[in-house]
Design an enzyme around this catalytic site. Sequence first.
Site, PDB file in Angstrom:
ATOM      1  N   SER A  22       0.794  -1.141   0.020  1.00 16.08           N
ATOM      2  CA  SER A  22       0.161   0.016  -0.005  1.00 16.08           C
ATOM      3  C   SER A  22       0.925   1.235   0.170  1.00 16.08           C
ATOM      4  CB  SER A  22      -0.945   0.021   1.170  1.00 16.08           C
ATOM      5  OG  SER A  22      -2.170  -0.838   0.836  1.00 16.08           O
TER       6      SER A  22
ATOM      7  N   LYS B  58       0.256   4.050  -2.696  1.00 19.93           N
ATOM      8  CA  LYS B  58      -0.730   5.084  -2.749  1.00 19.93           C
ATOM      9  C   LYS B  58      -0.141   6.370  -2.363  1.00 19.93           C
ATOM     10  CE  LYS B  58      -4.502   2.155  -0.844  1.00 19.93           C
ATOM     11  NZ  LYS B  58      -3.766   0.696  -0.536  1.00 19.93           N
TER      12      LYS B  58
ATOM     13  N   SER C 269      -5.765   3.712   4.452  1.00 15.32           N
ATOM     14  CA  SER C 269      -5.108   2.999   3.322  1.00 15.32           C
ATOM     15  C   SER C 269      -6.394   2.218   2.488  1.00 15.32           C
ATOM     16  CB  SER C 269      -4.515   1.762   3.920  1.00 15.32           C
ATOM     17  OG  SER C 269      -3.492   1.432   2.761  1.00 15.32           O
TER      18      SER C 269
END
Length: 388
Positions: A63, A66, A123
């Site tokens: 993640s 991102k 997230s």
Amino acid sequence: MKAVISGFLSICLLASFSIPKVEAAEKNKMKLAEQSHSAILMEQDSGSVLYEKNSHEKLPPASMTKIMTLILVMEAIDKGKIGWNDKIRVSDYAASMGGSQIFLEPGEEMRVEDMVKGIAIGSANDASVAMAEHIAGSAESFVGMMNDKAKELGLKDSFFKNATGLPAAGHYTSAHDMALMGKELLKHEEITKFTGLYEDYLREDTEKKFWLVNTNRLVKFYPGVDGLKTGFTNEAKYCLTATANKNGMRVIAVVMGAPSPKERNAQISNMLDYAFTQFTTKKLYDRHEIIKEVKVQKANKSKLPVVTSENISLLLKKGETAKKVKTEVFVDKQLKMPVKKGQQIGTLKIWNGKNLITESPVLASETVKKASWWKLFKRTAGQMSKSS
């Protein structure tokens, strides 16, 4: 062709600053991030690397992906393509994302600000895809934008297959590239209002009130930490790109492939401790500060103010001898009209003797267009009258 348009700026600087990669960690045999597969520690303003370990190895970022997604979101906001209060409609595809999510429903509408909050704190994969589709028209087109941005930033170890970091063959980056992405995202100073929150709520005035808790626990437990993004998959293990600001000095620390959240956080904390105990910075310029006015030919304005694209600081090793440096601004001598506000038109370079310390883009502070024939005639006539 480039031409030097500014003179010299004398400042006190520690001798070691001439080295792009600070070698103190290796010389002292510092043992940082021993339990991670790769790591890097970087000072934000100068981009100086204070420590690294396997920093260019291509690995799954989970993640932490991102961070690139948020870069493109923040750029879209800055350009006026979207606004904080715009409502984003959620597609069936965005709502179907698994993993970390804020449980968006197909057809639901949510403000950009809340979407960013969901991505930065929680997230959220569903919010990431919803924003991607809104900005680029489709998730696939947004991924193309991500890879274009990676090339623009000079990221040689990165390729993206999605906006979330969910496992995908051929989706990879490196600790080095993650630090540079973090550096780019932090140019948008508003982002830490979200990444620095430990907890908040979405849909607060509805029956579907949703509690967000930051996946980056260091924002609560390490003073000065206000971002940026965690990551975990079985393949990537535990990852974190963290940033902290103390006494005007901001650093970025990245670990990839740690065995546990506890070990990940401990290693990041040790890296931050090392940075703040061994180094300091001296601010030279703020972001978008005017550093020079240049003459522009055949434009509707005779002069154009040149501004910095980011904060510029000198990295100082504590306790070492200072000496003088110089700064030079190089601007394209043959600017083609029109020049748009925010367009890169040159480079700011900072030197220590013969060694280049920092190199940063400089931007046009406003838009200038090609002058009309009549305006050029009047300008020429005025110059002739002054010289006679």
